[in-house]
Structures are given as C-alpha cells and as structure tokens.
Design an enzyme around this catalytic site. Sequence first.
Site, PDB file in Angstrom:
ATOM      1  N   ARG A   1       0.963  -1.141   0.110  1.00  0.00           N
ATOM      2  CA  ARG A   1       0.062   0.497  -0.073  1.00  0.00           C
ATOM      3  C   ARG A   1       0.528   1.056  -0.407  1.00  0.00           C
ATOM      4  NH1 ARG A   1      -3.456  -1.374   5.064  1.00  0.00           N
ATOM      5  NH2 ARG A   1      -2.005  -2.073   6.089  1.00  0.00           N
TER       6      ARG A   1
ATOM      7  N   LYS B   1       2.089   2.291   7.487  1.00  0.00           N
ATOM      8  CA  LYS B   1       2.678   1.596   8.618  1.00  0.00           C
ATOM      9  C   LYS B   1       3.649   1.088   9.838  1.00  0.00           C
ATOM     10  CE  LYS B   1       1.483  -2.343   8.864  1.00  0.00           C
ATOM     11  NZ  LYS B   1       0.456  -3.011   9.182  1.00  0.00           N
TER      12      LYS B   1
ATOM     13  N   TYR C   1      -0.187   4.184  10.704  1.00  0.00           N
ATOM     14  CA  TYR C   1      -0.677   3.134  11.430  1.00  0.00           C
ATOM     15  C   TYR C   1       0.184   3.267  12.332  1.00  0.00           C
ATOM     16  CZ  TYR C   1      -5.016   1.491   8.936  1.00  0.00           C
ATOM     17  OH  TYR C   1      -5.990   1.658   8.341  1.00  0.00           O
TER      18      TYR C   1
ATOM     19  N   HIS D   1       0.355   1.889  16.089  1.00  0.00           N
ATOM     20  CA  HIS D   1       0.159   0.063  17.148  1.00  0.00           C
ATOM     21  C   HIS D   1       0.875  -0.055  17.848  1.00  0.00           C
ATOM     22  CE1 HIS D   1      -3.338  -1.017  14.838  1.00  0.00           C
ATOM     23  NE2 HIS D   1      -3.223  -1.206  13.871  1.00  0.00           N
TER      24      HIS D   1
ATOM     25  N   GLU E   1      -4.780   4.577  14.394  1.00  0.00           N
ATOM     26  CA  GLU E   1      -6.055   3.832  14.701  1.00  0.00           C
ATOM     27  C   GLU E   1      -7.038   4.114  16.110  1.00  0.00           C
ATOM     28  OE1 GLU E   1      -2.744   3.365  14.318  1.00  0.00           O
ATOM     29  OE2 GLU E   1      -1.831   2.752  17.067  1.00  0.00           O
TER      30      GLU E   1
ATOM     31  N   ASP F   1      -6.006 -11.190  14.252  1.00  0.00           N
ATOM     32  CA  ASP F   1      -5.174  -9.941  14.743  1.00  0.00           C
ATOM     33  C   ASP F   1      -5.435  -9.933  15.841  1.00  0.00           C
ATOM     34  OD1 ASP F   1      -7.781  -9.257  14.498  1.00  0.00           O
ATOM     35  OD2 ASP F   1      -6.999  -6.925  13.459  1.00  0.00           O
TER      36      ASP F   1
ATOM     37  N   ALA G   1      -3.410 -12.127   9.495  1.00  0.00           N
ATOM     38  CA  ALA G   1      -3.443 -11.124   9.837  1.00  0.00           C
ATOM     39  C   ALA G   1      -3.417  -9.721   9.608  1.00  0.00           C
ATOM     40  CB  ALA G   1      -2.741 -11.115  10.516  1.00  0.00           C
TER      41      ALA G   1
HETATM   42  P1  NAD Z   1     -15.785  -4.062  15.098  1.00  0.00           P
HETATM   43  O1  NAD Z   1     -16.315  -3.564  16.147  1.00  0.00           O
HETATM   44  O2  NAD Z   1     -17.077  -3.278  13.621  1.00  0.00           O
HETATM   45  O3  NAD Z   1     -17.793  -5.223  15.325  1.00  0.00           O
HETATM   46  C1  NAD Z   1     -17.328  -6.461  16.068  1.00  0.00           C
HETATM   47  C2  NAD Z   1     -18.847  -6.684  16.495  1.00  0.00           C
HETATM   48  O4  NAD Z   1     -18.359  -8.140  17.451  1.00  0.00           O
HETATM   49  C3  NAD Z   1     -19.800  -6.355  17.761  1.00  0.00           C
HETATM   50  O5  NAD Z   1     -20.323  -5.847  16.513  1.00  0.00           O
HETATM   51  C4  NAD Z   1     -20.061  -6.938  18.695  1.00  0.00           C
HETATM   52  O6  NAD Z   1     -21.098  -6.799  19.172  1.00  0.00           O
HETATM   53  C5  NAD Z   1     -19.330  -8.010  17.961  1.00  0.00           C
HETATM   54  N1  NAD Z   1     -19.235  -9.380  19.135  1.00  0.00           N
HETATM   55  C6  NAD Z   1     -18.479  -9.380  20.291  1.00  0.00           C
HETATM   56  N2  NAD Z   1     -18.313 -10.489  21.255  1.00  0.00           N
HETATM   57  C7  NAD Z   1     -18.776 -10.831  21.273  1.00  0.00           C
HETATM   58  C8  NAD Z   1     -19.660 -12.678  20.658  1.00  0.00           C
HETATM   59  N3  NAD Z   1     -19.653 -12.512  22.106  1.00  0.00           N
HETATM   60  N4  NAD Z   1     -20.201 -13.344  19.905  1.00  0.00           N
HETATM   61  C9  NAD Z   1     -20.356 -13.015  18.844  1.00  0.00           C
HETATM   62  N5  NAD Z   1     -20.179 -11.711  18.494  1.00  0.00           N
HETATM   63  C10 NAD Z   1     -19.588 -10.512  19.263  1.00  0.00           C
HETATM   64  O7  NAD Z   1     -15.239  -5.050  14.320  1.00  0.00           O
HETATM   65  P2  NAD Z   1     -15.135  -5.051  12.972  1.00  0.00           P
HETATM   66  O8  NAD Z   1     -14.660  -3.509  12.424  1.00  0.00           O
HETATM   67  O9  NAD Z   1     -15.319  -5.448  12.838  1.00  0.00           O
HETATM   68  O10 NAD Z   1     -13.167  -5.823  13.473  1.00  0.00           O
HETATM   69  C11 NAD Z   1     -13.455  -6.752  14.128  1.00  0.00           C
HETATM   70  C12 NAD Z   1     -12.381  -7.938  14.192  1.00  0.00           C
HETATM   71  O11 NAD Z   1     -11.481  -8.282  12.842  1.00  0.00           O
HETATM   72  C13 NAD Z   1     -11.858  -7.117  14.807  1.00  0.00           C
HETATM   73  O12 NAD Z   1     -10.404  -8.523  15.544  1.00  0.00           O
HETATM   74  C14 NAD Z   1     -10.452  -6.308  13.988  1.00  0.00           C
HETATM   75  O13 NAD Z   1      -8.833  -6.864  14.340  1.00  0.00           O
HETATM   76  C15 NAD Z   1     -10.657  -7.715  12.835  1.00  0.00           C
HETATM   77  N6  NAD Z   1      -9.368  -7.071  11.366  1.00  0.00           N
HETATM   78  C16 NAD Z   1      -8.771  -8.247  11.009  1.00  0.00           C
HETATM   79  C17 NAD Z   1      -8.555  -8.340   9.507  1.00  0.00           C
HETATM   80  C18 NAD Z   1      -7.650  -9.120   9.499  1.00  0.00           C
HETATM   81  O14 NAD Z   1      -6.542  -8.253   8.508  1.00  0.00           O
HETATM   82  N7  NAD Z   1      -7.214  -9.676  10.087  1.00  0.00           N
HETATM   83  C19 NAD Z   1      -8.894  -7.080   9.100  1.00  0.00           C
HETATM   84  C20 NAD Z   1      -9.453  -6.140   9.321  1.00  0.00           C
HETATM   85  C21 NAD Z   1      -9.549  -5.941  11.072  1.00  0.00           C
END
Ligand code: NAD
Length: 360
Positions: free
Chosen positions: A15, A73, A92, A94, A116, A268, A297
Amino acid sequence: MIIGIPKEIKTLENRVAMTPGAVETLVRQGHTLLVEAGAGLGSGLSDEEYAAAGAKMVTAAEAWGAQMVIKVKEPLESEFGFLRKDLILFTYLHLAAAGSLTRALLKAGTIGIAYETVTLPDGSLPLLTPMSEVAGRMATQVGAHYLEKNQGGRGMLLGGVPGVAPASVVVIGGGVVGTNAARIAVGMGAQVTILDLSHRRLQYLDDIFQGRVTTMASTEPNIRAAIQSADLVIGAVLVPGAKAPKLVTREMLPTMKEGSVIVDVAVDQGGCVETIKATTHDNPVYTVDGVVHYGVANMPGAVPRTSTFALVNQTLPYAMRIARDGMGALKKDPGLALGLNTFEGKLTCPAVGQALGIDS
Ligand code: NAD
C-alpha cells in the site's frame, strides 16, 4: 506545508499513503508533496502519475525530511534515524505492541498521530473501518475459494445452482467485518446466519438485509448448533481493547463437517476460534480435524490497490486539516486529538502507556 510520502518498506506491504488524486488535492491547496520514487508501484500507481499530479519525486531521506510524513505502516528500525523533534508522523502506529518504536518516537520528540486511535463522536474508529470493510468482503471470497475441492474444501459452490442447495455461511460478530462478509455471501447466493451479542446490532442487520440473513443471539448453544451445519464460518468479533473470546472451541471442531472452512478475521486479536493461529499470504491455510483454517492477520495486504484507495478516502480529509492548521487541527477536532500518541517526548495515549508500562 511540506508533506513527505515515503515508500513502505515492511515485507509484502504494497500500500501507499497517498494516491495521485490525493496528492493533486493537497498540491492545489498550496502544499508541497515529496513522494519517494516507486512509492506507489505496489498499488499500480506510477511515478509519472504522481509527477503529473504535482508531486516532486524524491529519495527516502528527502521524503522523510518533510514537515509531515504520511505513511501506512509504523516506521521500522531502519527508519528510526529519520525521526526528529519537529516532525509530524501520521500513520498506523500500533504502539501498544511496539516498545522499541515507542521509545524511538519519544527519544526523538516526534509528534506521532496514529490512525488507529482517531475516533468519531460515536466511538467508532474511522481510519480502521476501511481495512475492516476490505477484510470482511475478502473473507467470503477467500472462504469460497477454500471450499473448492482442490483447495482442501468440501467441493461446494457458495451459491449452489438451480436444484442444488447453496452453502451455509455462519458469521460470528456482525460489526464492520461481519456485515461486509455477509453482504458478499448474500450476493453470492449463500444461506447466511449472523450471530452477535448486541441486540441492537442484530436489529440493524435484520433491517438492512430484509430477510436475506438469519440473525441469532451469540450464545454458546446457538454457536454450537450453527457451526454444525455450516460450510463456511467467518470469525469477526471484536471486544475493544481485549483479546477475542474463544467462541468456537477445540472440542466443537469434530462436530463440524469434513472439508468445511473457517476464516477467522479476528486472528489479529488472537482469534475467536480456539484452533486458529496466525498465517501469512504465502501459506494461508492448514487443516485441523478436517476443517480448513485460514488465519491471515493482514488480509487487506492481498488487495493493495483497493486497500490504498479505501484508506486514502478516509485519511485525506484529516491530512488536509493537519496540513492547513498544523497542531491546531487537533485542538479543533477532539476525535483527531485522540490520534495523538506521542508529543515532544511524552506519551499522550493512556492505553499505550498502560500496555508498555510507560507514564503517559
Ligand atoms: P466491530 O467492532 O465493527 O465489530 C465487532 C462485533 O463483534 C460487534 O458487533 C460486537 O457486538 C461483536 N461481538 C463482540 N463479542 C461478541 C461475541 N461474544 N459474540 C458475537 N459477537 C460479538 O469490529 P470489526 O471492525 O468488524 O473487526 C472485527 C475483527 O476483525 C477485529 O478483531 C479486527 O481487528 C479484525 N480485523 C482483521 C483484519 C485482518 O486482516 N485479519 C482486518 C481488519 C480487521
């Protein structure tokens, strides 16, 4: 203001912090843009496009010599020498997981504004959202791919065909990632179930999907039942500031279908599936009890062009304000001020201070 855009040097990071269109906007506002040669190549953006937009193409050292450096980053160790007192660094960061970088920023006295922790009045994180949108949409795409037989999956088409039932997709967590994953799954014709703890969120999802998804409260029995009939499970929970809860346990795994696929986007934050471990784009999947696990991740890294444009859409308005008003932009916008992590040798983000045991 003089603004520098260095090329990202982290492995496999393709990026870039500003597109030619964003450069043109800033140049029109009277700023000088120093873009490192080759910075956009990973996102399919050529030096010629940047030059035509009004950027000066420079070396890394020249880009870092600007008043404000915008990146994607966090700086790596080889870049620490560029940090200095009068520099605004917008990227970012972190820092909670990066002790040596935090110390380098504090020692240099650099003004570190982290994407973030920039926050909107409703508590949402506008500079994290675009990457969650990308990862959510990708999760379904990736899941559909690994459901193919020669990828280790059950050999199913997500949407089925006339006369043959579609795949069942279970999305755990209906936030930004979950909603975007569900949207693509619905679009591909899958049967979609979304589980969330928040009733308000389920009401919203029920409303926007108009009966095309099933919503369920995220309880242990509901999760257990849903994953048994699932072909694809997408983990998308987030508990802000905490590790993800383990909602799909080791003991539940044998109840899942042979060749079903788990894409745990929450990896992540440790993942919401007990058997998930972080993987890379080079080697993204492994199998446990016949269930394919995908745990990359940094999913948006696979689609740098989309991710660059999605990120810049959100960062440019903030960059424009910082370029115009300097630190005054943070005084005018308390949400942007929450992005300030380091300032003249002091840590200004309590959460980072707590994580690293440094006074803030
Ligand atoms: P978000 O806050 O928009 O949504 C999270 C949802 O999880 C909320 O609606 C919350 O109510 C729900 N939740 C919490 N505890 C729960 C449970 N026990 N059961 C069911 N639902 C529950 O967050 P997001 O932006 O959607 O991010 C979700 C995850 O994805 C985060 O960990 C984020 O860091 C990760 N992420 C990973 C990547 C990757 O490349 N792997 C990229 C972006 C985001």
